[in-house]
Design a protein around this motif. Structure first.
Motif, mmCIF file in Angstrom:
data_model
loop_
_atom_site.group_PDB
_atom_site.id
_atom_site.type_symbol
_atom_site.label_atom_id
_atom_site.label_comp_id
_atom_site.label_asym_id
_atom_site.label_seq_id
_atom_site.Cartn_x
_atom_site.Cartn_y
_atom_site.Cartn_z
ATOM 1 N N PRO A 1 37.850 14.450 -24.791
ATOM 2 C CA PRO A 1 38.280 14.703 -23.408
ATOM 3 C C PRO A 1 39.244 13.682 -22.788
ATOM 4 C CG PRO A 1 35.913 15.034 -23.625
ATOM 5 C CD PRO A 1 36.385 14.477 -24.921
ATOM 6 N N VAL A 2 40.278 14.232 -22.142
ATOM 7 C CA VAL A 2 41.240 13.419 -21.383
ATOM 8 C C VAL A 2 41.378 14.073 -20.011
ATOM 9 C CG1 VAL A 2 43.626 12.590 -21.214
ATOM 10 C CG2 VAL A 2 42.521 12.730 -23.460
ATOM 11 N N GLY A 3 41.173 13.290 -18.949
ATOM 12 C CA GLY A 3 41.281 13.835 -17.597
ATOM 13 C C GLY A 3 42.304 13.066 -16.779
ATOM 14 N N LEU A 4 42.686 13.645 -15.636
ATOM 15 C CA LEU A 4 43.669 13.015 -14.743
ATOM 16 C C LEU A 4 42.976 12.485 -13.497
ATOM 17 C CD1 LEU A 4 46.904 15.084 -14.126
ATOM 18 C CD2 LEU A 4 46.668 13.058 -15.524
ATOM 19 N N ILE A 5 43.444 11.332 -12.998
ATOM 20 C CA ILE A 5 43.022 10.865 -11.676
ATOM 21 C C ILE A 5 44.287 10.671 -10.855
ATOM 22 C CG2 ILE A 5 40.774 9.781 -12.083
ATOM 23 C CD1 ILE A 5 42.129 7.173 -12.698
ATOM 24 N N SER A 6 44.209 10.988 -9.576
ATOM 25 C CA SER A 6 45.405 10.829 -8.758
ATOM 26 C C SER A 6 45.072 10.780 -7.276
ATOM 27 C CB SER A 6 46.373 11.989 -9.002
ATOM 28 O OG SER A 6 47.510 11.829 -8.177
ATOM 29 N N GLY A 7 45.901 10.043 -6.554
ATOM 30 C CA GLY A 7 45.760 10.020 -5.102
ATOM 31 C C GLY A 7 46.851 10.853 -4.467
ATOM 32 N N THR A 8 47.791 11.328 -5.276
ATOM 33 C CA THR A 8 48.959 12.033 -4.702
ATOM 34 C C THR A 8 49.216 13.410 -5.311
ATOM 35 O OG1 THR A 8 50.353 10.919 -6.327
ATOM 36 C CG2 THR A 8 50.174 9.884 -4.164
ATOM 37 N N ALA A 9 48.680 13.689 -6.492
ATOM 38 C CA ALA A 9 49.008 14.961 -7.160
ATOM 39 C C ALA A 9 48.530 16.163 -6.347
ATOM 40 C CB ALA A 9 48.380 14.998 -8.552
ATOM 41 N N THR A 10 49.286 17.235 -6.442
ATOM 42 C CA THR A 10 48.956 18.454 -5.697
ATOM 43 C C THR A 10 48.052 19.368 -6.528
ATOM 44 O OG1 THR A 10 50.858 19.574 -6.652
ATOM 45 C CG2 THR A 10 51.225 18.405 -4.582
ATOM 46 N N ARG A 11 47.592 20.420 -5.881
ATOM 47 C CA ARG A 11 46.749 21.408 -6.568
ATOM 48 C C ARG A 11 47.497 22.015 -7.758
ATOM 49 N NH1 ARG A 11 46.069 24.607 -2.574
ATOM 50 N NH2 ARG A 11 46.827 26.632 -3.221
ATOM 51 N N LEU A 12 48.795 22.261 -7.568
ATOM 52 C CA LEU A 12 49.614 22.860 -8.624
ATOM 53 C C LEU A 12 49.638 21.954 -9.867
ATOM 54 C CD1 LEU A 12 51.528 25.257 -9.265
ATOM 55 C CD2 LEU A 12 53.416 23.837 -8.490
ATOM 56 N N ILE A 13 49.783 20.657 -9.652
ATOM 57 C CA ILE A 13 49.804 19.702 -10.772
ATOM 58 C C ILE A 13 48.454 19.715 -11.484
ATOM 59 C CG2 ILE A 13 49.912 17.224 -11.346
ATOM 60 C CD1 ILE A 13 52.059 17.092 -9.007
ATOM 61 N N GLY B 1 39.771 17.647 -16.901
ATOM 62 C CA GLY B 1 39.477 17.696 -15.478
ATOM 63 C C GLY B 1 40.477 16.938 -14.643
ATOM 64 N N PHE B 2 40.251 17.007 -13.332
ATOM 65 C CA PHE B 2 41.136 16.367 -12.364
ATOM 66 C C PHE B 2 40.279 15.714 -11.289
ATOM 67 C CE2 PHE B 2 43.350 16.328 -8.338
ATOM 68 C CZ PHE B 2 44.535 15.701 -8.682
ATOM 69 N N LEU B 3 40.481 14.412 -11.096
ATOM 70 C CA LEU B 3 39.707 13.669 -10.090
ATOM 71 C C LEU B 3 40.613 13.145 -8.986
ATOM 72 C CD1 LEU B 3 37.412 11.293 -12.204
ATOM 73 C CD2 LEU B 3 36.707 13.336 -10.987
ATOM 74 N N PRO B 4 40.496 13.650 -7.759
ATOM 75 C CA PRO B 4 41.234 13.012 -6.664
ATOM 76 C C PRO B 4 40.618 11.634 -6.422
ATOM 77 C CG PRO B 4 40.404 15.195 -6.032
ATOM 78 C CD PRO B 4 39.733 14.825 -7.306
#
Length: 206
Positions: free
Chosen positions: A78-90, A101-104
């Protein structure tokens, strides 16, 4: 056996905060990297990891371009993304490319720990409110205590930005940001800017 998790983010505070919450929970062993080349080197030397968390905007990422490369290097674990700026589309694009997964970065601490465990177990994670685009329209008591400008500054603190960077983003003087940070620390009963960001994150402020 402890879960081995690589947290790759160019902000020390973000890495340390996530690692602190995960390590406090027990059962996890975190390794940190500050950019993509360092993350790749760590995967090569110490991997594959049970989960790799990549900051969407850190040096070397070029958006989602590096995602397949990291997934391959981590031997399809597993590889997931974390972001404070990415949009729903990203977030949607990342999941479509095979991200687990995606973690705000604004996720409350408890949810963050649960989400990480979920992803390490091979389950896809994306916050429902974020993905549906209807993040709580209701104002919480936490938010009511802050002015709109204070909220904007607080979001900057949560992304580990300096006063200078926040001033540039909001087109304000650095001295004005300094005053807002002081007021925020007083209102949130925070010891410093890092503490203010952690209090906001725990309160689920987005």
């Amino acid at each position: 056996m402890a879960l081995r998790i690589l947290i790759a983010d160019d902000h020390d505070m973000v890495r340390e905060t996530i690692a602190m919450f995960l390590d406090a929970d027990g059962g996890t062993e975190t390794v940190a990297a500050s950019d993509l080349p360092e993350a790749m080197a760590k995967i090569e030397a110490e991997g594959p990891f049970d989960l790799v968390l990549l900051d969407y905007t850190m040096p070397g990422m070029k958006g989602l371009e590096a995602l397949p490369k990291v997934m391959k290097a981590n031997e399809e674990k597993p590889v997931g993304l974390i972001s404070g700026t990415a949009t729903r589309l990203i977030a949607e694009q990342a999941l479509a490319m095979g991200a687990i997964g995606f973690l705000p970065k604004t996720l409350p601490a408890k949810s963050l720990v649960n989400a990480v465990r979920f992803m390490a177990a091979g389950e896809i994670y994306a916050p429902v409110n974020f993905m549906s685009g209807k993040d709580d329209p209701e104002e919480t008591d936490f938010e009511k205590a802050l002015s709109e400008r204070e909220r904007q500054v607080l979001r900057g603190l949560m992304e580990a930005k300096s006063n200078k960077e926040i001033a540039r983003d909001l087109e304000l003087q650095e001295v004005t940001i300094k005053l807002h940070v002081k007021t925020l620390c007083r209102k949130l009963d925070a010891r410093n800017r890092t503490d203010a960001a952690m209090i906001a994150r725990s309160a689920g402020f987005i």
